[in-house]
Design a protein around this motif. Structure first.
Motif, PDB file in Angstrom:
ATOM      1  N   UNK A 152       0.830  -1.201   0.000  1.00 29.57           N
ATOM      2  CA  UNK A 152       0.000   0.000   0.000  1.00 29.57           C
ATOM      3  C   UNK A 152       0.862   1.247   0.000  1.00 29.57           C
ATOM      4  N   UNK A 153       0.604   2.114  -0.984  1.00 31.37           N
ATOM      5  CA  UNK A 153       1.294   3.402  -1.033  1.00 31.37           C
ATOM      6  C   UNK A 153       0.707   4.334   0.028  1.00 31.37           C
ATOM      7  N   UNK A 154      -0.629   4.536  -0.037  1.00 28.86           N
ATOM      8  CA  UNK A 154      -1.277   5.446   0.897  1.00 28.86           C
ATOM      9  C   UNK A 154      -2.785   5.288   0.839  1.00 28.86           C
ATOM     10  N   UNK A 155      -3.433   6.009   1.737  1.00 30.48           N
ATOM     11  CA  UNK A 155      -4.891   6.100   1.779  1.00 30.48           C
ATOM     12  C   UNK A 155      -5.227   7.592   1.729  1.00 30.48           C
ATOM     13  N   UNK A 156      -6.278   7.928   0.975  1.00 33.39           N
ATOM     14  CA  UNK A 156      -6.722   9.324   0.869  1.00 33.39           C
ATOM     15  C   UNK A 156      -8.220   9.386   1.157  1.00 33.39           C
ATOM     16  N   UNK A 157      -8.642  10.509   1.732  1.00 28.35           N
ATOM     17  CA  UNK A 157     -10.048  10.742   2.036  1.00 28.35           C
ATOM     18  C   UNK A 157     -10.425  12.116   1.497  1.00 28.35           C
ATOM     19  N   UNK A 158     -11.553  12.181   0.768  1.00 30.76           N
ATOM     20  CA  UNK A 158     -12.010  13.418   0.137  1.00 30.76           C
ATOM     21  C   UNK A 158     -13.446  13.717   0.525  1.00 30.76           C
ATOM     22  N   UNK A 159     -13.741  15.013   0.690  1.00 25.30           N
ATOM     23  CA  UNK A 159     -15.105  15.518   0.850  1.00 25.30           C
ATOM     24  C   UNK A 159     -15.256  16.656  -0.149  1.00 25.30           C
ATOM     25  N   UNK A 160     -16.220  16.521  -1.052  1.00 25.39           N
ATOM     26  CA  UNK A 160     -16.465  17.574  -2.040  1.00 25.39           C
ATOM     27  C   UNK A 160     -15.250  17.923  -2.877  1.00 25.39           C
ATOM     28  N   UNK A 161     -14.427  16.965  -3.202  1.00 26.79           N
ATOM     29  CA  UNK A 161     -13.249  17.203  -4.029  1.00 26.79           C
ATOM     30  C   UNK A 161     -12.023  17.701  -3.270  1.00 26.79           C
ATOM     31  N   UNK A 162     -12.165  17.945  -1.969  1.00 21.54           N
ATOM     32  CA  UNK A 162     -11.041  18.421  -1.154  1.00 21.54           C
ATOM     33  C   UNK A 162     -10.507  17.269  -0.314  1.00 21.54           C
ATOM     34  N   UNK A 163      -9.206  17.077  -0.365  1.00 26.36           N
ATOM     35  CA  UNK A 163      -8.617  16.010   0.448  1.00 26.36           C
ATOM     36  C   UNK A 163      -8.624  16.435   1.910  1.00 26.36           C
ATOM     37  N   UNK A 164      -9.235  15.595   2.744  1.00 33.62           N
ATOM     38  CA  UNK A 164      -9.341  15.882   4.175  1.00 33.62           C
ATOM     39  C   UNK A 164      -8.522  14.901   5.017  1.00 33.62           C
ATOM     40  N   UNK A 165      -7.944  13.900   4.383  1.00 35.26           N
ATOM     41  CA  UNK A 165      -7.121  12.947   5.107  1.00 35.26           C
ATOM     42  C   UNK A 165      -6.143  12.254   4.186  1.00 35.26           C
ATOM     43  N   UNK A 166      -4.927  12.018   4.700  1.00 34.08           N
ATOM     44  CA  UNK A 166      -3.889  11.323   3.947  1.00 34.08           C
ATOM     45  C   UNK A 166      -3.056  10.504   4.927  1.00 34.08           C
ATOM     46  N   UNK A 167      -2.847   9.235   4.594  1.00 33.58           N
ATOM     47  CA  UNK A 167      -2.080   8.347   5.454  1.00 33.58           C
ATOM     48  C   UNK A 167      -1.089   7.572   4.603  1.00 33.58           C
ATOM     49  N   UNK A 168       0.189   7.824   4.814  1.00 33.27           N
ATOM     50  CA  UNK A 168       1.252   7.126   4.092  1.00 33.27           C
ATOM     51  C   UNK A 168       1.396   5.728   4.681  1.00 33.27           C
ATOM     52  N   UNK A 169       1.401   4.722   3.824  1.00 33.44           N
ATOM     53  CA  UNK A 169       1.511   3.341   4.296  1.00 33.44           C
ATOM     54  C   UNK A 169       2.884   2.739   4.039  1.00 33.44           C
ATOM     55  N   UNK A 170       3.808   3.522   3.469  1.00 37.92           N
ATOM     56  CA  UNK A 170       5.186   3.077   3.311  1.00 37.92           C
ATOM     57  C   UNK A 170       5.382   1.864   2.432  1.00 37.92           C
ATOM     58  N   UNK A 171       4.451   1.626   1.518  1.00 38.98           N
ATOM     59  CA  UNK A 171       4.530   0.493   0.597  1.00 38.98           C
ATOM     60  C   UNK A 171       4.594  -0.850   1.342  1.00 38.98           C
ATOM     61  N   UNK A 172       3.968  -0.887   2.513  1.00 36.92           N
ATOM     62  CA  UNK A 172       3.912  -2.110   3.319  1.00 36.92           C
ATOM     63  C   UNK A 172       2.600  -2.849   3.042  1.00 36.92           C
ATOM     64  N   UNK A 173       2.565  -4.126   3.378  1.00 41.13           N
ATOM     65  CA  UNK A 173       1.335  -4.910   3.259  1.00 41.13           C
ATOM     66  C   UNK A 173       0.572  -4.755   4.572  1.00 41.13           C
ATOM     67  N   UNK A 174      -0.705  -4.324   4.510  1.00 44.10           N
ATOM     68  CA  UNK A 174      -1.465  -4.101   5.741  1.00 44.10           C
ATOM     69  C   UNK A 174      -1.902  -5.420   6.373  1.00 44.10           C
ATOM     70  N   UNK A 175      -2.383  -5.317   7.602  1.00 39.02           N
ATOM     71  CA  UNK A 175      -2.997  -6.464   8.256  1.00 39.02           C
ATOM     72  C   UNK A 175      -4.373  -6.708   7.651  1.00 39.02           C
ATOM     73  N   UNK A 176      -5.182  -7.531   8.294  1.00 38.66           N
ATOM     74  CA  UNK A 176      -6.514  -7.850   7.784  1.00 38.66           C
ATOM     75  C   UNK A 176      -7.451  -6.645   7.836  1.00 38.66           C
ATOM     76  N   UNK A 177      -7.169  -5.697   8.740  1.00 34.81           N
ATOM     77  CA  UNK A 177      -7.954  -4.472   8.839  1.00 34.81           C
ATOM     78  C   UNK A 177      -7.003  -3.300   9.086  1.00 34.81           C
ATOM     79  N   UNK A 178      -7.458  -2.126   8.695  1.00 34.93           N
ATOM     80  CA  UNK A 178      -6.714  -0.887   8.931  1.00 34.93           C
ATOM     81  C   UNK A 178      -7.724   0.180   9.310  1.00 34.93           C
ATOM     82  N   UNK A 179      -7.373   1.036  10.264  1.00 33.93           N
ATOM     83  CA  UNK A 179      -8.263   2.121  10.690  1.00 33.93           C
ATOM     84  C   UNK A 179      -7.544   3.455  10.596  1.00 33.93           C
ATOM     85  N   UNK A 180      -8.300   4.486  10.192  1.00 33.48           N
ATOM     86  CA  UNK A 180      -7.790   5.860  10.139  1.00 33.48           C
ATOM     87  C   UNK A 180      -8.833   6.775  10.752  1.00 33.48           C
TER      88      UNK A 180
END
Length: 171
Positions: free
Chosen positions: A110-138
């Motif tokens: 995973x490169x990253x996760x992004x969250x948008x509201x109305x076209x504006x990015x409101x959240x960004x989480x860098x995942x460092x190109x790692x493989x996530x666990x079975x679940x991830x929370x932000x």
């Protein structure tokens, strides 16, 4: 001479039969990947039969498309119902800080996760190109009012991303 004819006949029969076998055999189910399970994304609502949505109810984790899109269906035409804001999506009441929980059925670097509201990015989480666990929370801080949040899981080792929209009422 007879053996040569038999071999030729077998090769011709095989060449003619192979394309028919490919078409006639059932296709394997799609190996899916991930979606937001809570607050319930639109595809999670479809999978739970809360909203009638067509094929996505069977594959809530399969909303995959090229990186850079800003649509709930990730550009997948058979999941177009996810783009319909008038479909009767259930809206979850939340506070300003909302924790989004991803559920994965197949994990990718995973490169990253992004969250948008109305076209504006409101959240960004860098995942460092790692493989996530079975679940991830932000946890993301959202503007007040009814919002459609577009969440994007950008894969680190392909040109694709996974898309999920979540309808919330931020109070």
């Amino acid at each position: 001479m007879t053996k040569i004819r038999q071999r030729v006949a077998a090769m011709v029969a095989g060449a003619l039969t192979a394309p028919l076998m490919v078409v006639a055999l059932p296709s394997a189910p799609a190996f899916a990947h991930g979606y937001i399970s809570s607050p319930p994304s639109r595809q999670a609502q479809c999978a739970q039969n809360l909203v009638p949505c067509g094929d996505i109810k069977y594959e809530p984790q399969s909303v995959e498309g090229p990186k850079g899109l800003r649509s709930c269906n990730g550009g997948v035409s058979r999941f177009a119902d996810l783009n319909d804001d008038n479909k009767g999506w259930r809206v979850t009441n939340v506070g300003r800080d909302v924790t989004f929980n991803w559920t994965f059925t197949v994990r990718h670097r995973t490169a990253n996760y992004e969250y948008y509201v109305g076209g504006t990015r409101v959240g960004y989480f860098d995942a460092g190109n790692q493989i996530p666990g079975a679940t991830v929370s932000h946890t993301v801080t959202l503007p007040a009012g009814r919002q459609k949040v577009l969440a994007i899981w950008n894969i680190g080792d392909t040109s694709n991303a996974f898309y999920a929209c979540v309808d919330v009422n931020v109070g």
